[in-house]
Write a protein that holds these residues in place. Structure first.
Motif, short mmCIF file in Angstrom:
data_model
loop_
_atom_site.label_atom_id
_atom_site.label_comp_id
_atom_site.label_asym_id
_atom_site.label_seq_id
_atom_site.Cartn_x
_atom_site.Cartn_y
_atom_site.Cartn_z
N VAL A 1 -4.64 9.74 0.16
CA VAL A 1 -5.48 8.55 0.15
C VAL A 1 -4.62 7.33 -0.16
CG1 VAL A 1 -7.37 7.38 -1.08
CG2 VAL A 1 -7.56 9.79 -0.51
N LYS A 2 -4.90 6.20 0.51
CA LYS A 2 -4.14 4.99 0.26
C LYS A 2 -4.59 4.34 -1.05
CE LYS A 2 -2.84 3.65 4.93
NZ LYS A 2 -1.47 4.06 4.79
N VAL A 3 -3.60 3.91 -1.85
CA VAL A 3 -3.87 3.19 -3.09
C VAL A 3 -3.07 1.88 -3.06
CG1 VAL A 3 -4.44 5.17 -4.54
CG2 VAL A 3 -2.06 4.50 -4.27
N GLU A 4 -3.65 0.85 -3.65
CA GLU A 4 -2.97 -0.45 -3.68
C GLU A 4 -2.00 -0.50 -4.85
OE1 GLU A 4 -4.02 -5.21 -3.96
OE2 GLU A 4 -5.64 -3.76 -3.77
N THR A 5 -0.75 -0.84 -4.57
CA THR A 5 0.25 -0.96 -5.63
C THR A 5 0.44 -2.43 -5.98
OG1 THR A 5 2.05 -1.02 -4.03
CG2 THR A 5 1.48 1.13 -4.95
N LEU B 1 -0.69 0.42 -10.29
CA LEU B 1 -1.69 0.42 -9.22
C LEU B 1 -2.74 -0.64 -9.51
CD1 LEU B 1 -2.34 4.27 -9.03
CD2 LEU B 1 -0.68 2.95 -7.73
N VAL B 2 -3.38 -1.14 -8.44
CA VAL B 2 -4.51 -2.05 -8.59
C VAL B 2 -5.76 -1.24 -8.24
CG1 VAL B 2 -5.60 -4.18 -7.82
CG2 VAL B 2 -3.10 -4.03 -7.91
N ILE B 3 -6.61 -1.01 -9.24
CA ILE B 3 -7.84 -0.26 -9.03
C ILE B 3 -8.99 -1.11 -9.55
CG2 ILE B 3 -9.13 1.84 -9.59
CD1 ILE B 3 -6.39 3.20 -10.07
N ASP B 4 -9.94 -1.43 -8.67
CA ASP B 4 -11.09 -2.27 -9.00
C ASP B 4 -10.66 -3.60 -9.62
OD1 ASP B 4 -12.76 -0.22 -8.11
OD2 ASP B 4 -12.89 0.68 -10.11
N GLY B 5 -9.57 -4.17 -9.11
CA GLY B 5 -9.11 -5.47 -9.57
C GLY B 5 -8.33 -5.46 -10.87
N MET C 1 0.84 -1.19 0.00
CA MET C 1 0.00 0.00 0.00
C MET C 1 0.88 1.25 0.00
SD MET C 1 -3.27 -0.26 0.00
CE MET C 1 -4.74 -0.91 0.68
N ALA C 2 0.42 2.23 -0.73
CA ALA C 2 1.10 3.52 -0.78
C ALA C 2 0.02 4.59 -0.73
CB ALA C 2 1.91 3.64 -2.06
N THR C 3 0.44 5.83 -0.59
CA THR C 3 -0.53 6.92 -0.64
C THR C 3 -0.38 7.63 -1.98
OG1 THR C 3 0.94 8.59 0.29
CG2 THR C 3 -0.32 7.25 1.86
N THR C 4 -1.35 8.46 -2.29
CA THR C 4 -1.29 9.20 -3.56
C THR C 4 -0.11 10.16 -3.58
OG1 THR C 4 -2.86 10.80 -2.66
CG2 THR C 4 -3.75 9.03 -4.04
N ASN C 5 0.42 10.50 -2.41
CA ASN C 5 1.61 11.38 -2.35
C ASN C 5 2.87 10.65 -2.82
OD1 ASN C 5 -0.05 13.36 -1.26
ND2 ASN C 5 0.40 12.75 0.84
N ASP C 6 2.85 9.31 -2.84
CA ASP C 6 4.01 8.51 -3.23
C ASP C 6 4.02 8.14 -4.72
OD1 ASP C 6 4.71 8.44 -0.52
OD2 ASP C 6 3.52 6.63 -0.18
N LEU C 7 3.02 8.58 -5.48
CA LEU C 7 2.91 8.19 -6.89
C LEU C 7 4.12 8.64 -7.70
CD1 LEU C 7 -0.83 8.86 -7.78
CD2 LEU C 7 0.26 6.70 -7.21
N LYS C 8 4.52 7.76 -8.62
CA LYS C 8 5.62 8.05 -9.54
C LYS C 8 5.22 7.54 -10.92
CE LYS C 8 9.48 7.53 -6.29
NZ LYS C 8 8.76 7.54 -5.05
N ASN C 9 5.79 8.12 -11.98
CA ASN C 9 5.53 7.62 -13.34
C ASN C 9 6.03 6.19 -13.45
OD1 ASN C 9 4.42 10.05 -14.09
ND2 ASN C 9 6.24 10.77 -15.16
#
Length: 187
Positions: A58-62, A13-17, A1-9
């Motif tokens: 916000v937390k996002v699944e990587t 990400l895993v979004i809705d499977g 898990m990461a937050t949107t502040n950690d995003l990199k090009n």
């Protein structure tokens, strides 16, 4: 898990499977209201590009994507067989995953295969490859590079447009992203 502040090009990400690769991201802090992150995401399997906005923090699944340097060996009829250059393990990559890159794969070619949970996701080719022209119509006296182009078939059977003065047997540099002729290669 990461937050949107950690995003990199390039982060996946895993979004809705489904797996989505971050193409662009921008942190926005408006004068009023909370900060947010505007992203452009590309579907890893579909290739579809979408825009998505997240609240900041916000937390996002990587997804754990393993990118391995591999060497192309041969096409066995069911897919393209690659060998890991570190542990010599062989892997068959389906044709739909290889896609347009098949036009530039020669035996012994190097590529990066991205994998998730043991399944190949996509193939990263070098930006350009050197190929030999196997067939093209002969040029005429006076043909120059600015005069126009003609079709030429390269080693893989793919057809590109080349300047009129090039002949069969000439080595050329080809862009793997667009399939365009980049220049002649002198041995």
């Amino acid at each position: 898990m990461a937050t949107t502040n950690d995003l990199k090009n390039g982060m996946v990400l895993v979004i809705d499977g489904q797996l989505w690769s971050v193409v662009e991201f921008q942190h926005v802090k408006p004068g009023k209201g909370p900060a947010f992150v505007r992203t452009k995401l590309k579907g890893v399997t579909s290739g579809k590009v979408v825009s998505k906005t997240f609240n900041a923090g916000v937390k996002v699944e990587t997804a754990n994507v393993d990118r391995r340097d591999m060497q192309y060996l041969y096409n066995d009829g069911t897919g393209f067989v690659f060998m890991d250059t570190v542990d010599y393990e062989q892997l068959t990559v389906p044709e739909d995953v290889v896609g347009e890159a098949a036009n530039f794969l020669l035996e012994g070619s190097e590529a990066i295969v991205a994998m998730h949970d043991g399944l190949p996701l996509y193939l990263d080719m070098p930006a350009s490859v050197v190929m030999e022209i196997t067939h093209t119509d002969p040029g005429l006296q006076g043909d120059r590079s600015s005069a126009g182009t003609k079709p030429a078939t390269i080693e893989t059977g793919y057809q590109i447009q080349v300047p009129l003065f090039l002949e069969t047997g000439t080595k050329v540099k080809v862009d793997t992203r667009s399939g365009e002729y980049l220049g002649r290669v002198n041995d």
